[in-house]
Motif scaffolding. Structure first.
Motif, PDB file in Angstrom:
ATOM      1  N   SER A  22     -41.057  12.810  42.617  1.00 19.92           N
ATOM      2  CA  SER A  22     -42.057  12.192  43.159  1.00 19.92           C
ATOM      3  C   SER A  22     -43.141  12.281  41.883  1.00 19.92           C
ATOM      4  O   SER A  22     -44.086  11.122  41.950  1.00 19.92           O
ATOM      5  CB  SER A  22     -42.681  13.087  44.404  1.00 19.92           C
ATOM      6  N   GLY A  26     -44.902   8.790  40.592  1.00 20.83           N
ATOM      7  CA  GLY A  26     -46.388   8.430  40.457  1.00 20.83           C
ATOM      8  C   GLY A  26     -46.962   8.275  39.179  1.00 20.83           C
ATOM      9  O   GLY A  26     -47.864   7.545  39.086  1.00 20.83           O
ATOM     10  N   LYS A  30     -48.315   3.126  41.275  1.00 24.55           N
ATOM     11  CA  LYS A  30     -49.329   3.729  42.468  1.00 24.55           C
ATOM     12  C   LYS A  30     -48.531   4.526  43.433  1.00 24.55           C
ATOM     13  O   LYS A  30     -47.427   4.209  43.731  1.00 24.55           O
ATOM     14  CB  LYS A  30     -49.873   2.457  43.022  1.00 24.55           C
ATOM     15  N   TYR A  31     -49.375   5.753  43.716  1.00 23.82           N
ATOM     16  CA  TYR A  31     -48.602   6.752  44.812  1.00 23.82           C
ATOM     17  C   TYR A  31     -48.463   5.953  46.129  1.00 23.82           C
ATOM     18  O   TYR A  31     -47.471   6.399  46.755  1.00 23.82           O
ATOM     19  CB  TYR A  31     -49.614   7.753  45.044  1.00 23.82           C
ATOM     20  N   THR A  32     -49.141   4.857  46.435  1.00 26.56           N
ATOM     21  CA  THR A  32     -48.820   4.351  47.735  1.00 26.56           C
ATOM     22  C   THR A  32     -47.495   3.636  47.727  1.00 26.56           C
ATOM     23  O   THR A  32     -47.045   3.235  48.952  1.00 26.56           O
ATOM     24  CB  THR A  32     -50.076   3.188  48.006  1.00 26.56           C
ATOM     25  N   HIS A  34     -44.971   4.782  46.900  1.00 26.57           N
ATOM     26  CA  HIS A  34     -44.078   5.938  46.961  1.00 26.57           C
ATOM     27  C   HIS A  34     -44.114   6.296  48.518  1.00 26.57           C
ATOM     28  O   HIS A  34     -43.174   7.129  48.877  1.00 26.57           O
ATOM     29  CB  HIS A  34     -44.600   7.171  46.363  1.00 26.57           C
ATOM     30  N   CYS A  38     -41.275   9.007  50.821  1.00 28.95           N
ATOM     31  CA  CYS A  38     -41.947  10.415  51.636  1.00 28.95           C
ATOM     32  C   CYS A  38     -41.676  10.248  53.028  1.00 28.95           C
ATOM     33  O   CYS A  38     -41.558  11.388  53.752  1.00 28.95           O
ATOM     34  CB  CYS A  38     -43.574  10.520  51.354  1.00 28.95           C
ATOM     35  N   LEU A 153     -45.896  13.326  48.402  1.00 24.12           N
ATOM     36  CA  LEU A 153     -46.907  12.500  48.348  1.00 24.12           C
ATOM     37  C   LEU A 153     -47.789  13.248  47.371  1.00 24.12           C
ATOM     38  O   LEU A 153     -48.779  12.467  46.466  1.00 24.12           O
ATOM     39  CB  LEU A 153     -47.470  11.925  49.539  1.00 24.12           C
ATOM     40  N   ALA A 156     -46.782  12.685  43.818  1.00 19.85           N
ATOM     41  CA  ALA A 156     -46.831  11.330  43.269  1.00 19.85           C
ATOM     42  C   ALA A 156     -48.635  11.086  43.000  1.00 19.85           C
ATOM     43  O   ALA A 156     -48.587  10.625  41.887  1.00 19.85           O
ATOM     44  CB  ALA A 156     -46.393  10.375  44.493  1.00 19.85           C
ATOM     45  N   VAL A 157     -49.209  11.613  43.880  1.00 20.61           N
ATOM     46  CA  VAL A 157     -50.618  11.540  43.707  1.00 20.61           C
ATOM     47  C   VAL A 157     -51.143  12.208  42.173  1.00 20.61           C
ATOM     48  O   VAL A 157     -51.750  11.600  41.389  1.00 20.61           O
ATOM     49  CB  VAL A 157     -51.620  11.993  44.746  1.00 20.61           C
ATOM     50  N   GLU A 160     -49.638  10.214  39.382  1.00 20.10           N
ATOM     51  CA  GLU A 160     -50.538   8.711  38.871  1.00 20.10           C
ATOM     52  C   GLU A 160     -51.930   9.424  38.207  1.00 20.10           C
ATOM     53  O   GLU A 160     -52.137   8.697  37.300  1.00 20.10           O
ATOM     54  CB  GLU A 160     -50.886   8.306  40.406  1.00 20.10           C
TER      55      GLU A 160
END
Length: 200
Positions: A22, A26, A30-32, A34, A38, A153, A156-157, A160
């Motif tokens: 993850s 990221g 963009k984390y979105t 991913h 999740c 998540l 991933a954030v 990013e």
């Protein structure tokens, strides 16, 4: 009941194959993007919590865990190869070469031995001790699956956030290789700890 949440957080949010992957995703997008992965992770945890919560250890015996681990190791090796061989030319355009889907998250978490480090103690020991039975097993399973969804998540954030400080595209390739090597090491460790030592 608070102990259940603390226990799950301490395992779900520590580095493992799902969370390491993850971070890499990221970094590259963009984390979105991913979020489907999740959701797959959370769905797999929900499946295991519900299954073992209602059926107990009769469904997943300790002797069967090495078999599940074997398939988990194979899947992690596949993802490590996929990660290390992915191209990075189009990262700056927001189009990563390797896009993980909900299916990938579901399969990875379904076969992840770390899942059982969370699920089995909670459903076989902590649920009964806290008086969680009947429909409350389903409620708690959903809540804990949401926690499981949040772990990759968050990573991933974090990834990013790191990517904003990387200036050269070529560095992404090196990061992919590093993350891939870490996944390889995890797969080897899982194979040794959860298969070789158990069957020895």
């Amino acid at each position: 009941m608070f102990k259940i949440i603390i226990f799950c957080l301490s395992i779900m949010y520590t580095p493992g194959p799902v969370n390491l992957l993850s971070i890499s995703r990221g970094i590259q997008q963009k984390y979105t993007a991913h979020i489907p992965f999740c959701i797959g992770v959370g769905a797999a945890l929900l499946f295991w919590f519900m299954l073992t919560g209602y059926a107990g250890t009769a469904v997943i015996s300790k002797s069967f865990l090495p078999v599940l681990t074997f398939f988990g190791v194979l899947f992690i090796l596949y993802l490590a190869f996929k990660l290390m061989s992915s191209k990075v030319d189009n990262i700056s355009e927001g189009q990563p070469a390797t896009n993980l889907k909900m299916r990938d998250g579901f399969l990875m978490q379904l076969l992840n031995p770390k899942s059982f480090m969370v699920v089995l103690p909670v459903t076989t020991v902590q649920f009964p001790a806290a008086g969680i039975t009947g429909w409350t097993i389903a409620l708690w399973s959903v809540m804990l699956a949401v926690l499981g969804f949040g772990a990759p998540l968050v990573y991933a954030v974090f990834g990013e956030g790191i990517s904003k400080h990387i200036e050269r595209i070529s560095w992404f390739k090196y990061l992919n290789i590093i993350m891939g090597i870490m996944l390889l090491c995890l797969a080897i460790d899982m194979a040794y700890e959860d298969i070789f030592l158990v069957l020895k």
